[in-house]
Motif scaffolding. Structure first.
Motif, short mmCIF file in Angstrom:
data_model
loop_
_atom_site.label_atom_id
_atom_site.label_comp_id
_atom_site.label_asym_id
_atom_site.label_seq_id
_atom_site.Cartn_x
_atom_site.Cartn_y
_atom_site.Cartn_z
N UNK A 38 0.74 -13.16 -1.65
CA UNK A 38 0.05 -12.12 -2.14
C UNK A 38 0.15 -10.84 -1.59
N UNK A 39 0.19 -10.72 -0.29
CA UNK A 39 0.15 -9.49 0.58
C UNK A 39 1.74 -8.78 0.38
N UNK A 40 2.69 -9.43 -0.15
CA UNK A 40 3.85 -8.97 -0.44
C UNK A 40 3.99 -7.77 -1.41
N UNK A 41 2.91 -7.69 -2.03
CA UNK A 41 2.61 -6.70 -3.23
C UNK A 41 2.24 -5.33 -2.89
N UNK A 42 1.84 -5.23 -1.55
CA UNK A 42 1.28 -3.88 -1.05
C UNK A 42 2.22 -2.87 -0.56
N UNK A 43 2.16 -1.71 -0.74
CA UNK A 43 3.18 -0.49 0.02
C UNK A 43 2.14 0.24 0.48
N UNK A 44 2.46 1.35 1.41
CA UNK A 44 1.75 2.37 1.73
C UNK A 44 0.94 3.07 0.80
N UNK A 45 1.67 3.36 -0.27
CA UNK A 45 1.11 4.38 -1.23
C UNK A 45 -0.10 3.49 -2.06
N UNK A 46 -0.13 2.20 -2.07
CA UNK A 46 -1.03 1.36 -2.70
C UNK A 46 -2.14 1.52 -1.63
N UNK A 66 10.32 -7.73 -7.57
CA UNK A 66 10.31 -6.66 -8.11
C UNK A 66 10.18 -5.57 -7.24
N UNK A 67 10.91 -4.34 -7.30
CA UNK A 67 11.00 -3.18 -6.38
C UNK A 67 10.50 -1.78 -7.22
N UNK A 68 9.71 -1.16 -7.02
CA UNK A 68 9.05 -1.29 -5.72
C UNK A 68 7.91 -2.59 -5.83
N UNK A 69 7.28 -2.87 -4.76
CA UNK A 69 6.43 -3.88 -4.70
C UNK A 69 5.26 -3.93 -5.44
N UNK A 70 4.65 -2.88 -5.43
CA UNK A 70 3.41 -2.72 -6.29
C UNK A 70 3.72 -2.59 -7.88
N UNK A 71 4.98 -2.60 -8.23
CA UNK A 71 5.32 -2.71 -9.79
C UNK A 71 5.03 -3.92 -10.26
#
Length: 345
Positions: free
Chosen positions: A181-189, A20-25
């Motif tokens: 599991x690290x694929x879900x992280x973004x700079x905003x998160x 899904x995009x963005x990742x943290x969604x």
């Protein structure tokens, strides 16, 4: 323990073929001792406490899938890990056609290797004609991502996979598979976690090709994990020890981070510096020493990863969590959704 103890029905449509995009969604299922909570990954800061520490795996995925020729014979190669003598351990399709001393010429680059050793387990050791930056450059030209076989890519990895299959934490080259599991992280998160007062640290475990291999024995205690190279620095160990001493919880981002932290732990629960191979296999009954919470994706039935989460949070609880996830449309495995597990008492 039997392999069937870790089986469950997974509809083929539950396996994610794209993130899904963005990742943290992505969805996040919070699994506690008494409840299941449906969230999104963006909710993670609110599920943690100030003073907790997130520990992520910072390995970078390399293009480990190669195609080569020995004379007229076509050989498929998947790199596994570099060895201390400068060779690379690898798996080879049509390995029976190879002999010690054979030369391989790789498609896509002026790159060659010699078969240094053929082993009984089907793996081989390759000595390439270059190393360092020159090898990395040639590998980037000749190699492709070794995406998991359950991700449908009839024509091979796409350009989007090159970025999608790399975490925001990625630093040193060396992994065949992403610590997903690290694929879900973004700079905003990450910024939101910082604002929450959650500490962050990284360790390095270069995930090998063994992560894709199925368990082939009925008595799972007889299964042997492939060794993988890991590093925990003294500074990271000290930060985690001080966090735990101050009442903070250790939250492992992914099973790879957890396995490395537990490999580096002493019997009294102190974390030490670590640099070496680990083949730790975590099954129900294992006594965890370091990790209090685990953020991880949803894993396949009969896999060592589902065995690990069953050890961490309880087999019955994880069975209920996975049943819920399937009913609620959570997406499984590398490009799928995530769970946040609280350790069983």
């Amino acid at each position: 323990m039997r392999l069937s103890d870790f089986d469950f029905d997974l509809p083929p449509g539950s396996i994610a073929h794209h993130p899904v995009k963005p990742r943290d969604a992505a969805k996040l299922l919070h699994v506690t001792a008494s409840a299941l909570g449906d969230h999104s990954v963006r909710d993670l800061p609110g599920l943690l406490q100030p003073g907790d520490i997130l520990v992520a795996n910072d390995t970078r995925v390399i293009p480990a899938q190669l195609s080569a020729k020995r004379g007229e014979a076509r050989i498929g190669i998947t790199l596994d890990r570099p060895l201390a003598d400068g060779t690379w351990q690898a798996l080879a399709r049509n390995a029976k056609r190879l002999h010690d001393g054979d030369r391989l010429d790789f498609d896509g680059a002026d790159l060659t290797a010699t078969v240094a050793d053929r082993r009984a387990d089907g793996s081989i050791a390759l000595r390439f004609d270059r190393e360092g930056d020159a090898f990395a450059h040639a590998l980037a030209q000749a190699g492709a991502l070794a995406l998991p076989p359950y991700i449908e890519r009839p024509d091979g990895p796409t350009p989007e996979d090159t970025s999608d299959y790399q975490t925001v934490f990625a630093q040193p080259d060396g992994a065949v598979a992403a610590p997903t599991a690290g694929l879900h992280f973004t700079p905003a998160l990450l910024a939101a976690l910082d604002a929450r007062g959650v500490k962050r640290a990284t360790v390095t475990l270069h995930v090998g090709v063994g992560t894709f291999l199925p368990v082939r024995v009925d008595d799972v205690t007889e299964h042997r994990m492939h060794a993988e190279r890991g590093i925990v620095t003294a500074e990271t160990a000290d930060l985690i020890n001080r966090t735990r001493a101050g009442g903070g919880r250790v939250v492992a981002i992914g099973t790879t981070s957890l396995r490395l932290l537990e490999s580096a732990a002493s019997a009294d629960g102190t974390l030490g510096a670590f640099a070496g191979d680990t083949s730790i296999f975590i099954l129900p009954g294992y006594q965890f020493r370091i990790v209090d919470r685990l953020m991880t994706n949803f894993h396949l039935p009969r896999s060592t990863l589902f065995m690990l989460v069953s050890a961490f949070a309880g087999r019955e609880r994880m069975g209920s969590a996975y049943d819920h996830a399937i009913r609620q449309g959570y997406r499984f495995f590398s490009y799928g959704d995530a769970s946040l597990l609280e350790r069983a008492a």
